[in-house]
Design an enzyme around this catalytic site. Structure first.
Site, PDB file in Angstrom:
ATOM      1  N   ASP A   1      -6.087  -3.839  -1.878  1.00  0.00           N
ATOM      2  CA  ASP A   1      -5.089  -3.084  -1.090  1.00  0.00           C
ATOM      3  C   ASP A   1      -4.429  -4.372  -0.349  1.00  0.00           C
ATOM      4  O   ASP A   1      -4.905  -5.370   0.056  1.00  0.00           O
ATOM      5  CB  ASP A   1      -5.594  -2.322   0.133  1.00  0.00           C
ATOM      6  CG  ASP A   1      -4.804  -1.586   0.861  1.00  0.00           C
ATOM      7  OD1 ASP A   1      -3.499  -2.232   1.335  1.00  0.00           O
ATOM      8  OD2 ASP A   1      -4.779  -0.296   0.785  1.00  0.00           O
TER       9      ASP A   1
ATOM     10  N   SER B   1       0.850  -1.125  -0.021  1.00  0.00           N
ATOM     11  CA  SER B   1       0.053  -0.011  -0.028  1.00  0.00           C
ATOM     12  C   SER B   1       0.924   1.210   0.072  1.00  0.00           C
ATOM     13  O   SER B   1       1.610   1.385  -0.823  1.00  0.00           O
ATOM     14  CB  SER B   1      -1.064  -0.024   1.260  1.00  0.00           C
ATOM     15  OG  SER B   1      -2.083   0.906   1.024  1.00  0.00           O
TER      16      SER B   1
END
Length: 279
Positions: free
Chosen positions: A184, A43
């Site tokens: 994510d 991320s």
């Protein structure tokens, strides 16, 4: 167990700013992060890991947090937060939890995938190609819930890999890369320290030590690496840093304070980090 691994975790715009401050503080203290045999990014850590690995100085990454140059518009509504928590906390089983979150991500109406690519592209700036030295980007397959890794051999562009790692469930849509949907990389582990298994020395910089749901914390993963014979330095925000970061990790106004707190924390911890990193 040869080699060193630099692991950079996720944490939204504010967590990313703290991470940038830590990278700058460690570099100022004489710790050569560029010597890592592999950088593993998740991320926000995928964004900063890509830039650092591509030759962008840590000092520049830090200064951009102070100047507001890396502003990210990520408005998270109360409804989105509630849906995220409902999905992630709806099971005590880690696999079922991430599968629930994946279903929510796939069925929630959000903006177009181009929003993710445009935002991540702006953060990467001129960095577009995979760096020469090893870089691994973690993302979660939104169909299976498995964490997988993109690298220079995976067939995806760097932008695609980082966008996949940054696609926050129910806030942004899962992105399509190579015919598969991805969300994510921090959905089941905020730093994915398990990907550093096999390296003798590991430095993990983790803005958020634990993912939402019944998933292993960064400290537990670090302990598992240590048990396998690695020397591990795990850096997570201290009390002062947590105050500076606040509760909303998407609050762009918090980035300068978070970056300064990360830098100060890193400089204080640099001697202990050096013992692990430099042997």
């Amino acid at each position: 167990m040869p080699g060193t691994a630099l692991v950079l975790g996720g944490g939204g715009p504010v967590g990313g700013a703290w991470l940038a401050g830590v990278l700058a503080g460690l570099t100022e203290a004489g710790i050569d992060l560029g010597s890592a045999d592999v950088v593993i990014g998740t991320s926000a850590g995928a964004v900063f890991g890509s830039r650092l690995r591509s030759g962008v100085p840590a000092a520049e990454l830090y200064e951009r947090q102070l100047s507001g140059a890396d502003a990210v518009r990520l408005p998270v509504t109360a409804r989105q937060t509630a849906r995220f928590l409902w999905a992630a906390l709806g099971s005590r089983d880690p696999q079922r939890s991430v599968e629930r979150l994946a279903r929510a991500a796939l069925h929630t109406r959000t903006g177009p995938e181009s929003e993710v690519f445009d935002t991540v592209g702006a953060l990467l700036g001129d960095v577009r190609g995979w760096p020469e030295r090893e870089l691994r980007i973690a993302a979660v397959d939104a169909r299976s819930g498995r964490t997988e890794v993109f690298d220079a051999r995976s067939g995806a562009t760097l932008l695609e890999a980082v966008a996949a790692s940054c696609a926050v469930p129910v806030v942004w849509p899962p992105v399509t890369v190579a015919g598969r949907r991805w969300m994510d990389g921090g959905s089941r582990s905020t730093a994915n320290l398990q990907l550093a298994r096999g390296y003798s020395r590991v430095l993990a910089v983790v803005p958020v030590p634990r993912a939402v749901g019944p998933h292993p914390s960064a400290s537990r993963q670090a302990a598992e690496l240590s048990g396998a014979g690695a020397r591990v330095a795990l850096l997570a925000p201290d009390r002062a840093a947590r105050r500076a970061m606040g509760r909303n990790l998407a609050d762009d106004t918090r980035r300068p304070a978070a970056a300064r707190a990360g830098r100060a924390q890193a400089r204080a911890l640099a001697p202990s980090v050096a013992e692990v990193w430099q042997g």
